[in-house]
Design an enzyme around this catalytic site. Structure first.
Site, mmCIF file in Angstrom:
data_model
loop_
_atom_site.group_PDB
_atom_site.id
_atom_site.type_symbol
_atom_site.label_atom_id
_atom_site.label_comp_id
_atom_site.label_asym_id
_atom_site.label_seq_id
_atom_site.Cartn_x
_atom_site.Cartn_y
_atom_site.Cartn_z
ATOM 1 C CG HIS A 1 -2.539 8.415 -1.245
ATOM 2 N ND1 HIS A 1 -3.726 7.739 -1.408
ATOM 3 C CD2 HIS A 1 -2.114 8.108 0.006
ATOM 4 C CE1 HIS A 1 -3.988 7.049 -0.314
ATOM 5 N NE2 HIS A 1 -3.041 7.262 0.562
ATOM 6 C CD GLU B 1 -3.183 -3.207 2.578
ATOM 7 O OE1 GLU B 1 -3.276 -2.044 2.154
ATOM 8 O OE2 GLU B 1 -3.829 -3.613 3.546
ATOM 9 C CG ASP C 1 -2.807 1.091 -2.619
ATOM 10 O OD1 ASP C 1 -1.594 1.404 -2.546
ATOM 11 O OD2 ASP C 1 -3.561 1.122 -1.628
ATOM 12 C CG HIS C 2 -2.133 5.037 -3.391
ATOM 13 N ND1 HIS C 2 -1.189 5.512 -2.512
ATOM 14 C CD2 HIS C 2 -3.060 4.400 -2.644
ATOM 15 C CE1 HIS C 2 -1.545 5.191 -1.281
ATOM 16 N NE2 HIS C 2 -2.678 4.494 -1.323
ATOM 17 C CD GLU D 1 -1.965 -6.909 22.192
ATOM 18 O OE1 GLU D 1 -2.693 -7.146 21.209
ATOM 19 O OE2 GLU D 1 -0.755 -6.665 22.090
ATOM 20 C CG HIS E 1 -0.817 8.596 4.934
ATOM 21 N ND1 HIS E 1 -1.116 9.557 4.000
ATOM 22 C CD2 HIS E 1 -1.490 7.479 4.553
ATOM 23 C CE1 HIS E 1 -1.929 9.039 3.086
ATOM 24 N NE2 HIS E 1 -2.172 7.779 3.388
ATOM 25 C CG PHE F 1 -2.362 -10.897 15.003
ATOM 26 C CD1 PHE F 1 -2.296 -11.995 15.842
ATOM 27 C CD2 PHE F 1 -2.544 -11.101 13.642
ATOM 28 C CE1 PHE F 1 -2.372 -13.286 15.338
ATOM 29 C CE2 PHE F 1 -2.627 -12.384 13.126
ATOM 30 C CZ PHE F 1 -2.545 -13.491 13.969
ATOM 31 C CG ASP G 1 -2.120 0.912 1.030
ATOM 32 O OD1 ASP G 1 -1.902 2.107 0.730
ATOM 33 O OD2 ASP G 1 -3.260 0.450 1.189
ATOM 34 C CB SER H 1 -6.402 2.281 -0.319
ATOM 35 O OG SER H 1 -5.101 2.738 -0.081
HETATM 36 ZN ZN LIG Z 1 -2.964 6.115 2.255
#
Ligand SMILES: [Zn+2]
Length: 541
Positions: A505, A352, A398-399, A260, A361, A308, A74, A124
């Site tokens: 992005h 992914e 994806d980008h 958790e 980001h 998780f 990603d 995405s």
């Molecule tokens: Zn993003």
């Protein structure tokens, strides 16, 4: 002379493969041989790479694929791949520029145009939909077409505008299917496989952070299901076999504490405990930590859900610090393939590397690159566990993101360091300076949190909270990095344009790497939705 003879050996090995049978030659033999050190060696290495390509294209693998594995990094733009390749090599003590990540050794390559139906630079949801459903659609859309409104609450309208995914087609044919991510398993990229919904944000049915809970519907409409419910209720064929990632509270009622982090509660307001519903299916197991994951009995387990973390799983760089323990992306990939390979009719799996995007980001190249390296490791495992003759592996993004590699640093200069001038004597090259006389890093972003903020601070990333801390006082000009260790994992690369929130992005093409049956269909400049058609063609769907 010595290295030339080794390069010839690689070509000779490829010839043996051609005469003998199975594995196709690898297009680029770089990194399998020593770094050239003279003009003659560079010339010979370049010629060897093309000789290897000639062998590949004499032997196109036109068979039908039994299995397809789609890896999505990603946000893994080409600059991310380059920088990750160099960092991986430098961390292993070899020439970073000559290094190749596992998927860079695939036989075929194309560019993927990532614009969506309504965006020049995409998110995405439509880009992942393009890859698994074969169409371009609008921002936020999860396997529904562009005629739908961003917030379509009506299940009947959503159904009419839904597009069948490769996971659904594979299930209809009796194949096994799975989805693995380091993001929440309900996040945009993984969810396009099993869900149809107009708004990627409807991951749970709650009213806290989603408007899906409180909506009043027009007459004749039932409310569209949230993404987590669609995963557990997915019943095409015999349902998906494997789902591993993060996002526990999206599956659990708001009366149930997280195992958790006991102070955190589930998000669901409909009373459903989707992890318990999953576990009640025949042959099913639900796990939420590494010990349980490792203990899964593959002979008795035909269906596996692993969640998780409450949100995304940890960055690879921080995974060792997780209290309950989390499997790596490579470990999740290995377990998934072991489960899916039990079906003689074959399998479809999406994996992914979801947090490459999140680190970008955050303006933090270190975690984006180390998560890219972790995905390359997962690709390596997948290729080792499968046969090039019957398994198509596609690796793409994806980008892109706005990361760039700049200046004229010397070969071998630390990729996370400051650019040098490349003009030094005796192996010592002075740091390059900008017009203010200040040093700058090789890696930087066009925009993002690494820019100077209006209130005069610059920030670093706190890995424990994944929040920013104010660290460096604003000097009225670019920061003086002379005494700053830019290779610190928490360092935020500078951004030309400071943003309030995340770095954005980027809109240029990303690469598609392919290997296995029909991988030769991956060539030229393709619209992103062609990736679905390559996979469907390979499977004969
Ligand atoms: Zn993003």
């Amino acid at each position: 002379m010595k290295s030339n003879s080794r390069i010839s050996l690689v070509v000779a090995a490829s010839l043996t493969v051609l005469g003998g049978a199975s594995a196709p030659a690898i297009a680029d033999s770089a990194s399998a041989t020593p770094v050239p050190t003279s003009g003659a060696e560079w010339f010979s290495a370049g010629r060897s790479a093309i000789e290897a390509n000639k062998l590949v294209h004499r032997e196109l693998n036109t068979r039908r694929a039994k299995n397809v594995i789609l890896f999505v990094g990603d946000g893994m733009g080409v600059s991310t791949v380059t920088a990750a390749r160099i960092l991986d090599g430098q961390q292993r003590g070899v020439d970073g520029e000559w290094n190749r990540l596992s998927f860079e050794k695939f036989s075929d390559l194309a560019l993927s145009v990532t614009a969506s139906a309504n965006q020049q630079t995409s998110d995405s949801a439509p880009t992942a939909t393009a890859m698994v459903a074969g169409i371009k659609t609008n921002d936020g859309a999860i396997s529904v077409d562009q005629s739908i409104a961003r917030k379509e609450f009506c299940a009947e309208v959503t159904r009419a505008k839904s597009v069948k995914t490769i996971m659904e087609r594979a299930e209809e044919r009796g194949m096994s299917t799975g989805v693995v991510s380091t993001a929440r398993i309900t996040h945009a990229t993984p969810s396009v496989n099993y869900a149809h919904v107009s708004n990627r944000d409807w991951e749970a049915n709650n009213t806290i952070d989603s408007d899906l809970g409180a909506t009043v519907l027009p007459a004749g409409c039932t409310k569209v299901k949230d993404i987590a419910a669609q995963l557990v209720d997915f019943n095409v064929g015999n349902g998906l076999e494997v789902a591993l990632g993060g996002g526990r509270p999206y599956f659990e009622p708001n009366t149930k504490a997280d195992p958790e982090y006991p102070t955190r509660m589930g998000r669901r307001t409909d009373g459903r405990d989707l992890t318990a519903e999953w576990a009640a299916k025949p042959g099913a197991a639900y796990v939420w930590n590494k010990a349980q994951f490792d203990a899964v009995d593959l002979r008795r387990t035909s269906r596996l859900l692993g969640l998780f973390e409450p949100s995304h799983v940890k960055y690879e760089a921080d995974r060792a610090n997780d209290a309950a323990g989390e499997p790596s992306l490579a470990e999740m990939t290995r377990k998934s393939i072991q489960m899916l390979q039990k079906n003689p009719r074959g399998f479809y799996l999406m994996v992914e590397g979801g947090r490459i995007d999140h680190a970008h980001h955050a303006g933090n190249a270190y975690r984006a690159l180390t998560d890219t390296i972790a995905m390359a490791e997962a690709v390596k495992v997948a290729r080792e566990m499968t046969d090039d003759e019957d398994t198509l592996i596609v690796v793409t993004a994806d980008h892109s993101h706005t990361l760039s590699i700049a200046g004229y640093p010397s070969r071998g200069n630390p990729i996370l360091g400051k650019a040098d001038t490349g003009l030094g004597l005796l192996g010592v090259s002075p740091v390059a300076k900008d017009s203010l006389g200040l040093p700058y890093t090789t890696l930087g972003y066009l925009n993002g949190p690494g820019g100077w903020t209006g209130n005069g601070s610059r920030r670093e990333l706190n890995p424990a909270t994944e929040l920013y801390t104010a660290e460096i006082p604003f000097s009225g000009k670019r920061p003086d990095l002379t005494n700053v260790d830019t290779t610190n994992p928490n360092y935020l690369q500078e951004a030309a344009i400071p943003t309030v929130g995340a770095e954005t992005h980027a809109g240029e093409e990303v690469a598609i790497y392919a290997n296995g049956p029909r991988s030769y269909l991956v060539r030229g400049t393709l619209e992103q939705n062609a990736i679905y058609h390559v996979m469907a063609n390979a499977l004969g769907l």
